[in-house]
Design an enzyme around this catalytic site. Sequence first.
Site, PDB file in Angstrom:
ATOM      1  N   HIS A 162      23.543  32.504 -38.199  1.00  0.00           N
ATOM      2  CA  HIS A 162      24.153  31.240 -37.778  1.00  0.00           C
ATOM      3  C   HIS A 162      25.581  31.477 -37.335  1.00  0.00           C
ATOM      4  CE1 HIS A 162      26.402  30.638 -41.737  1.00  0.00           C
ATOM      5  NE2 HIS A 162      25.635  31.680 -41.970  1.00  0.00           N
ATOM      6  N   HIS A 221      24.573  21.441 -40.271  1.00  0.00           N
ATOM      7  CA  HIS A 221      24.683  22.838 -39.832  1.00  0.00           C
ATOM      8  C   HIS A 221      23.276  23.387 -39.639  1.00  0.00           C
ATOM      9  CE1 HIS A 221      26.649  26.699 -39.383  1.00  0.00           C
ATOM     10  NE2 HIS A 221      25.794  27.236 -40.245  1.00  0.00           N
ATOM     11  N   CYS A 245      27.328  26.235 -34.102  1.00  0.00           N
ATOM     12  CA  CYS A 245      26.032  26.599 -34.691  1.00  0.00           C
ATOM     13  C   CYS A 245      24.849  26.192 -33.821  1.00  0.00           C
ATOM     14  CB  CYS A 245      25.898  26.026 -36.098  1.00  0.00           C
ATOM     15  SG  CYS A 245      25.903  24.229 -36.212  1.00  0.00           S
TER      16      CYS A 245
END
Length: 152
Positions: free
Chosen positions: A124, A112, A61
Amino acid sequence: MRLPLIFTLLVSFSMLQGCSVQPRFSNAVWDDSSVRIDQFYRGWQGAPYRLGGSSKRGVDCSAFVQRLYGDVYGLPLPRTTVDQAESGYSVLPGELEPGDLVFFKTGWKTRHVGVYIGSGEFVHASTSQGVTRSSLHNPYWTDNFWKAKRVF
């Protein structure tokens, strides 16, 4: 004589102009952020997730976000999610604009990151789906939302 006075004032004014704060990018660059992010995303869509990866063969990510910012905005970002979370300044969820970073706590120590594109969506690199687009209104993301940052 007035000419030296006028010249001195003009030189002083031009020197002061050099010290003023100038935006790094014109508003036009940010106005089309959604389109530019979407174009970048389409080139990466479906790329598999790989922890530590930074290419279309496998990307995590934070590397995806780092590459997006470099390619779309020409801005460097730190490599890790934790370091990216320290960049820029905080924005409230109701103030999100395309290009803002959105962060989530997905585990006890796991973080994240994605990039907001507008209309409640962000792009993402998902551990389960690879590079994808998701809704902030999805209960999973709503429950795990941590913070948002504006880097520019």
